[in-house]
Motif scaffolding. Structure first.
Motif, PDB file in Angstrom:
ATOM      1  N   GLU A 134       0.851  -1.179   0.000  1.00  0.00           N
ATOM      2  CA  GLU A 134       0.000   0.000   0.000  1.00  0.00           C
ATOM      3  C   GLU A 134       0.890   1.233   0.000  1.00  0.00           C
ATOM      4  O   GLU A 134       1.966   1.232   0.600  1.00  0.00           O
ATOM      5  N   TYR A 146      -2.195   5.087  -8.185  1.00  0.00           N
ATOM      6  CA  TYR A 146      -2.858   4.005  -7.474  1.00  0.00           C
ATOM      7  C   TYR A 146      -2.985   2.723  -8.290  1.00  0.00           C
ATOM      8  O   TYR A 146      -3.022   2.741  -9.517  1.00  0.00           O
ATOM      9  N   LYS A 147      -3.085   1.606  -7.563  1.00  0.00           N
ATOM     10  CA  LYS A 147      -3.385   0.313  -8.187  1.00  0.00           C
ATOM     11  C   LYS A 147      -4.873   0.243  -8.508  1.00  0.00           C
ATOM     12  O   LYS A 147      -5.685   0.933  -7.893  1.00  0.00           O
ATOM     13  N   PRO A 149      -8.503  -1.090  -8.180  1.00  0.00           N
ATOM     14  CA  PRO A 149      -9.238  -1.763  -7.106  1.00  0.00           C
ATOM     15  C   PRO A 149      -9.752  -3.116  -7.573  1.00  0.00           C
ATOM     16  O   PRO A 149      -9.735  -3.438  -8.764  1.00  0.00           O
ATOM     17  N   SER A 150     -10.241  -3.907  -6.618  1.00  0.00           N
ATOM     18  CA  SER A 150     -10.679  -5.258  -6.944  1.00  0.00           C
ATOM     19  C   SER A 150     -12.016  -5.282  -7.682  1.00  0.00           C
ATOM     20  O   SER A 150     -12.332  -6.237  -8.389  1.00  0.00           O
ATOM     21  N   LYS A 151     -12.830  -4.215  -7.556  1.00  0.00           N
ATOM     22  CA  LYS A 151     -14.115  -4.190  -8.243  1.00  0.00           C
ATOM     23  C   LYS A 151     -14.056  -3.257  -9.453  1.00  0.00           C
ATOM     24  O   LYS A 151     -13.124  -2.445  -9.574  1.00  0.00           O
ATOM     25  N   SER A 153     -13.999  -0.309 -11.885  1.00  0.00           N
ATOM     26  CA  SER A 153     -13.679   1.073 -11.502  1.00  0.00           C
ATOM     27  C   SER A 153     -13.846   2.009 -12.687  1.00  0.00           C
ATOM     28  O   SER A 153     -13.539   1.657 -13.831  1.00  0.00           O
ATOM     29  N   PHE A 190     -16.435   1.029  -8.151  1.00  0.00           N
ATOM     30  CA  PHE A 190     -15.542   2.011  -7.541  1.00  0.00           C
ATOM     31  C   PHE A 190     -15.539   3.226  -8.468  1.00  0.00           C
ATOM     32  O   PHE A 190     -15.175   3.107  -9.641  1.00  0.00           O
ATOM     33  N   ASP A 409     -18.168   5.281   1.394  1.00  0.00           N
ATOM     34  CA  ASP A 409     -17.033   5.481   0.484  1.00  0.00           C
ATOM     35  C   ASP A 409     -17.031   6.852  -0.186  1.00  0.00           C
ATOM     36  O   ASP A 409     -16.297   7.072  -1.150  1.00  0.00           O
ATOM     37  N   GLY A 436      -8.474   7.428   2.233  1.00  0.00           N
ATOM     38  CA  GLY A 436      -9.614   6.952   1.458  1.00  0.00           C
ATOM     39  C   GLY A 436     -10.260   8.059   0.659  1.00  0.00           C
ATOM     40  O   GLY A 436     -10.652   7.873  -0.502  1.00  0.00           O
ATOM     41  N   ARG A 439      -8.144   8.789  -2.283  1.00  0.00           N
ATOM     42  CA  ARG A 439      -8.204   7.710  -3.283  1.00  0.00           C
ATOM     43  C   ARG A 439      -9.411   7.887  -4.194  1.00  0.00           C
ATOM     44  O   ARG A 439      -9.334   7.680  -5.402  1.00  0.00           O
TER      45      ARG A 439
END
Length: 546
Positions: A134, A146-147, A149-151, A153, A190, A409, A436, A439
């Motif tokens: 991170e 940034y990387k 996200p898992s969902k 985006s 996201f 969020d 957050g 982000r």
């Protein structure tokens, strides 16, 4: 074992040297063939370094793409999952690497602050540190990329107003923000805040570079055309990582049903990205800031104006919002933003009669909370009003907590939640909330204040080296930020540098911020540490003056 193996063609050695130095200055160890010692077996040593490296940076050029050695090294790195390819000039990559995401740094001249180079550093760091890496607060403050996200985006790029005059982008910007807010209501997506995406107006960056900076896969482009009462919204959904258009459509309607148009766009985009979204989610995502097209335009003009965050911009925003409230007296969005604008006037001492601004702020607060108390954005503005004009942290805390329940969020909710945590003494959670917020809204108009909040949290957590670096980044943009000046003075004292603390304390004292800083901290240990640091800073200032 070196972190990075650098693969290149011998004719590109001057460029490879620049990359090696820049990567080393970013904290990595680099192996490349100039490090071979006399007597080393070239093949054996090279292959071991290649296999041991956590990241293999391949520099593609017109010479390296035909090099048997470079292609072999890239092939093995790809098989090992360590490949990080870079284009150092325009060229046609070997066909098996054409679909591999590749950083385009053909323009790069050695500037380590270049956004595309930062993207490369971020990717390398992910490989070196592993999947769970991170970004640190210092990396975030200095513009970390940034990387994904898992969902799924997405970010919305500024829409073009095809009928608007130059400088008249508020209508198209309003549509972008409304669609972005609607998409953010889908928990399976996201979404980067619309206000952050607007910074890419007139950019020359390609979609891949923007995706890398924001850490998203999808970008929505569009245009708006108004002709009388008719409105047309054209949109195009792109997979910026793969460089492919996914979907395009147009939506026609009138100014009276512009809200329905926005909801249709958001719903169709959401379902295109994630086919599991159901009709119930579509209904929950519907938002409406105003009741009529006339007030809609006034509201978004005001929204654009207040972000200037200076006396003139605030006056313009207040004038426009008063027109909205005159037409729609129970509009909670307008009431809460109007109250916040007056509260900002009061807290920043803008205007001749700041007590009148305080009274207006409380008046609009009461009206907004009465009609919009279950909207997270309105709760946040109302909490900010209370903190700014009467310092009522307990009520503000309850509002922030409710806003976090509604939209956990949201960049705005996380922003105010972070400051609430500073006051209450929960610095670790505050730091996480600020990170957050950044982000979700990485180019926010209040980015310096978010970074400042991170620095204050790091100070309270006694991570003074990191705090000082983050606070200095914030104060470059907002040099008269009282809380940031106080925290940096404390950091310098704790780091054994009281002589460097003195000028920060001097600026804080000139702004009259010392009593206010101490008054808001409710954690006794934090009050003690900050109080001691400011006292030592004051003593050093007096010593220097004498």
């Amino acid at each position: 074992m070196a972190d990075i193996f650098l693969s290149y063609n011998r004719e590109d050695q001057p460029t490879a040297l620049a990359y090696a130095k820049a990567l080393e200055s970013s904290g990595f160890s680099v192996w490349w063939d100039t490090t071979l010692k006399t007597g080393d077996a070239y093949d054996e040593v090279t292959e071991k370094a290649l296999r041991d490296a956590k990241a293999v940076v391949v520099l593609w050029s017109r010479r390296s793409v035909v090099s048997r050695w470079v292609k072999s090294e890239a092939t093995l790195a790809d098989r090992l999952g360590t490949l990080v390819p870079v284009m150092i000039e325009d060229c046609e990559r070997p066909i098996m690497f054409e679909l591999v995401q590749t950083a385009d740094l053909a323009h790069w001249k050695g500037n380590v602050a270049d956004p595309e180079f930062k993207g490369l550093i971020s990717e390398v760091r992910d490989h070196v540190a592993g999947d769970k890496a991170e970004p640190t607060p210092v990396q975030i403050a200095s513009g970390h990329v940034y990387k994904l996200p898992s969902k799924p985006s997405i970010a919305l790029l500024p829409f073009i107003d095809l009928a608007g005059a130059k400088g008249d982008d508020y209508f198209a910007d309003g549509i972008v923000e409304e669609i972005s807010a609607a998409l953010a209501n889908y928990p399976s997506l996201f979404v980067i805040a619309g206000s952050s995406s607007l910074t890419y107006r007139d950019t020359e960056k390609d979609l891949n570079a923007i995706c890398r900076e924001l850490g998203v896969r999808y970008l929505l482009e569009g245009s708006v055309r108004r002709s009388g009462e008719r409105v047309r919204i054209n949109i195009k959904l792109n997979d910026g990582i793969m460089g492919e258009q996914v979907w395009a459509d147009k939506f026609d309607g009138t100014m009276e049903d512009v809200f329905e148009l926005q909801d249709r766009v958001a719903g169709d985009v959401a379902r295109t990205i994630d086919s599991t979204i159901e009709n119930a989610e579509l209904r929950r995502a519907t938002i409406t800031t105003t009741k009529s097209a006339d007030t809609y335009e006034l509201f978004w003009r005001a929204n654009a104006a207040y972000r200037g965050f200076d006396p003139e911009s605030m006056t313009q925003a207040i004038d426009l919002l008063e027109q909205v409230v005159e037409r729609e007296p129970n509009n909670p969005w307008a009431l809460s933003l109007l109250g916040f604008c007056h509260a900002s006037r009061f807290s920043n001492r803008w205007g001749d009669d700041i007590m009148a601004s305080r009274a207006k702020a409380l008046e609009y607060y009461e009206a907004a909370i009465k009609v919009g108390g279950e909207n997270s954005q309105i709760l946040c503005y109302c909490a900010a009003i209370l903190v700014s004009v009467i310092g009522d942290m307990q009520v503000a805390r309850r509002m922030i907590n409710r806003a976090l329940e509604l939209t956990p969020d949201s960049a705005n909710t996380l922003f105010w939640g972070g400051f609430n945590d500073i006051v209450l003494g929960n610095a670790q959670r505050g730091l996480e909330r600020f990170e957050g917020s950044l982000r979700v809204n990485p180019t926010s108009s209040v980015r310096p204040y978010i970074i400042g909040g991170m620095g204050i949290c790091l100070t309270l957590l006694k991570r003074f080296d990191e705090a000082a670096a983050v606070l200095q980044e914030a104060l470059q943009q907002i040099p008269n930020y009282p809380a940031g000046l106080a925290a940096l003075a404390v950091c310098k004292v704790e780091l054994g540098q009281p002589e460097e603390a003195a000028p920060y304390y001097g600026r804080l004292k000139a702004l009259g911020g010392v009593p206010g800083i101490m008054a808001i901290l409710q954690n006794e240990e934090h009050r003690q540490m900050v109080g001691d640091g400011l006292t030592k800073s004051a003593e050093m200032l007096e010593s220097v003056a004498s």
